[in-house]
Design an enzyme around this catalytic site. Structure first.
Site, mmCIF file in Angstrom:
data_model
loop_
_atom_site.group_PDB
_atom_site.id
_atom_site.type_symbol
_atom_site.label_atom_id
_atom_site.label_comp_id
_atom_site.label_asym_id
_atom_site.label_seq_id
_atom_site.Cartn_x
_atom_site.Cartn_y
_atom_site.Cartn_z
ATOM 1 N N GLU A 268 45.103 46.258 19.441
ATOM 2 C CA GLU A 268 46.006 47.348 19.819
ATOM 3 C C GLU A 268 46.365 48.172 18.582
ATOM 4 O O GLU A 268 47.540 48.400 18.280
ATOM 5 C CB GLU A 268 47.275 46.791 20.481
ATOM 6 C CG GLU A 268 46.991 45.927 21.694
ATOM 7 C CD GLU A 268 48.241 45.393 22.372
ATOM 8 O OE1 GLU A 268 49.323 46.003 22.209
ATOM 9 O OE2 GLU A 268 48.151 44.375 23.075
ATOM 10 N N GLU B 66 51.629 37.406 23.897
ATOM 11 C CA GLU B 66 52.946 37.372 23.251
ATOM 12 C C GLU B 66 53.811 36.187 23.688
ATOM 13 O O GLU B 66 54.967 36.358 24.072
ATOM 14 C CB GLU B 66 53.677 38.694 23.502
ATOM 15 C CG GLU B 66 52.921 39.901 22.981
ATOM 16 C CD GLU B 66 53.590 41.231 23.320
ATOM 17 O OE1 GLU B 66 54.669 41.217 23.942
ATOM 18 O OE2 GLU B 66 53.031 42.280 22.969
#
Length: 462
Positions: free
Chosen positions: A371, A260
């Site tokens: 995820e 991220e």
């Protein structure tokens, strides 16, 4: 003269009448609009639609498939003279679809919009009990089926343990292999929990994906407070990456090196401590350090991934991620890209997901749907897990698996579900996600029973 005038008048009236009939015959029937069903029960519902001018009847189709490949008996172009029809003889707890056309003599309009209905009650049809990894391993081009786990779940004989061994071929630590869990001070490491996770995978022939070496939300306090120079800060990060990759060389098969790093707004780098203290090349530096450590440890097959979220719908973010990937590719330090896919039953669309993944395919990267979970209550508009949302979630899981399974063999790596049970997911009541209420985003309910989403996963492999 009067006779002549009357003859002319009669001819004009006749011509007008003929012209009117011809125009009516030549006019094209408008397409009707189907309305949401009413009076839904276990065995049927009332289909409704709007009036179409000049229509004399309507043709109603009812199907259990959205593409109307097959029809419910007696509902294949059933002719109806009213603006509604009570559909009967259906199965409870099942999704159906209907559409209509307008008809006038030999003319038939285009199809209306398609309306989806889920009958009340239960279908009584059990979910598919097949094990995920067993079916995946029967494919011509199999891939890892992953699960995010906690070390506390890995007790031999526990329900978690039984499901993991039966169904999954890869594991990712949900949080316990991140920097603030392993690094307690400069040069001091707590391996206990992470070692338990890796040992479990290795002992049970389950792939271990390392998550994650560098993430702005998992910085240990000692590093946040680090008072040395920026160069010394970078040296601490390098030392950490080197030690961890070396410690798990040959045991952890892949790592999310950086997680991220891209901001959600404007397609810029996220303003993290790593960007502030190491500069705009920090991502490439981290990848290079990880690659160097693996090679030095003799682990030449270690796969290095960059991992991020919401790139399918946020195009500016997607573009920035792929600009980083291009830089890493040029330096030959990246093997794959992780797409988190914390999706909802409404978004992203199939086309958005495919566009995102195809960009990675075009760059020769391995793809990890890293995820995956699918929310069904993002607006907090339901208080229980309804049949409608159950089936919508099933279809969305099926769609995601189908998209992934259609990727070229060389680009497949793993498809990882982010948690086992609905009641232990990070999504319900999440302040980080701004999720105000409960949700049911995973493949198993709170009692470890498989859900329709699990069946959807299996159907996506067909």
């Amino acid at each position: 003269m009067k006779i002549k005038y009357l003859l002319m008048l009669i001819c004009l009236v006749f011509l007008n009448a003929c012209s009117k009939d011809d125009n009516e015959e030549a006019s094209i029937l408008e397409t009707p609009v189907a309305n949401p069903a009413k009076d839904i029960n276990d065995n049927g519902f009332k289909a409704k639609w709007n009036y179409v001018s000049n229509s004399k009847s309507y043709l109603l189709d009812v199907s259990a498939s959205e593409d109307f490949a097959t029809f419910i008996p007696n509902y294949n172009a059933k002719e109806v003279t009213d603006l509604n029809e009570v559909v009967v003889g259906l199965t409870g707890g099942t999704q159906y679809f209907y559409r209509v056309r307008a008809k006038s003599d030999t003319q038939i309009s285009d199809y209306s919009n398609v309306i989806s209905i889920v009958t009340t009650g239960s279908s009584g049809i059990p979910e598919d009990p097949a094990f995920l990894k067993v079916k995946v391993n029967q494919l011509a081009n199999p891939f890892f089926v992953g699960m995010a786990i906690k070390a506390s779940q890995l007790t031999n004989g526990s329900p978690y343990d039984v499901i993991l061994k039966n169904e999954f071929s890869s594991i990712s630590a949900e949080y316990e292999m991140k920097m603030d869990q392993i690094s307690t001070a400069s040069g001091v490491y707590n391996w206990t929990t992470a070692d338990k996770i890796v040992a479990y995978g290795n002992a049970n022939n389950i792939n271990v994906h390392g998550h994650a070496l560098v993430w702005h939300n998992a910085v240990p306090q000692w590093l946040k407070d680090f008072s040395g120079t920026d160069a010394e800060f970078a040296a601490e990060v390098k030392k950490y990456i080197t030690v961890v990759v070396t410690h798990y060389a040959g045991k952890v098969k892949s790592w999310d090196v950086v997680n991220e790093a891209v901001d959600d707004n404007g397609g810029t780098m996220r303003n993290t401590i790593f960007l502030q203290r190491m500069g705009p090349n920090y991502v490439k530096d981290c990848f290079q350090w990880a690659r160097n450590a693996a090679i030095a440890a003799g682990d030449t097959s270690l796969l290095l991934f960059y991992n991020d979220y919401a790139t399918s719908t946020n195009i500016a973010k997607q573009d920035k991620v792929f600009s980083i990937v291009d830089d890493l590719k040029t330096s030959n330090v990246i093997d794959g890209l992780g797409f988190q896919m914390h999706n909802t039953y409404l978004s992203p669309t199939k086309a958005q997901i495919e566009t995102d993944l195809k960009r990675a395919v075009a760059k020769g990267l391995k793809i990890h749907v890293s995820e995956l979970d699918i929310q069904v209550n993002q607006f907090n508009d339901i208080s229980s897990f309804t049949n409608e949302r159950r089936l919508a979630q099933k279809e969305k899981y099926k769609e995601m698996v189908k998209i992934y399974n259609s990727l070229p063999a060389a680009n497949k790596y793993a498809l990882t579900i982010w948690g086992m049970k609905d009641n232990e997911s990070w999504i319900p009541y999440s302040t980080e996600l701004n999720h105000p209420g409960n949700d049911w985003p995973l493949l198993y309910d709170s009692n470890f029973a498989v859900k329709s989403s699990h069946t959807g996963f299996l159907e996506g492999l067909n």
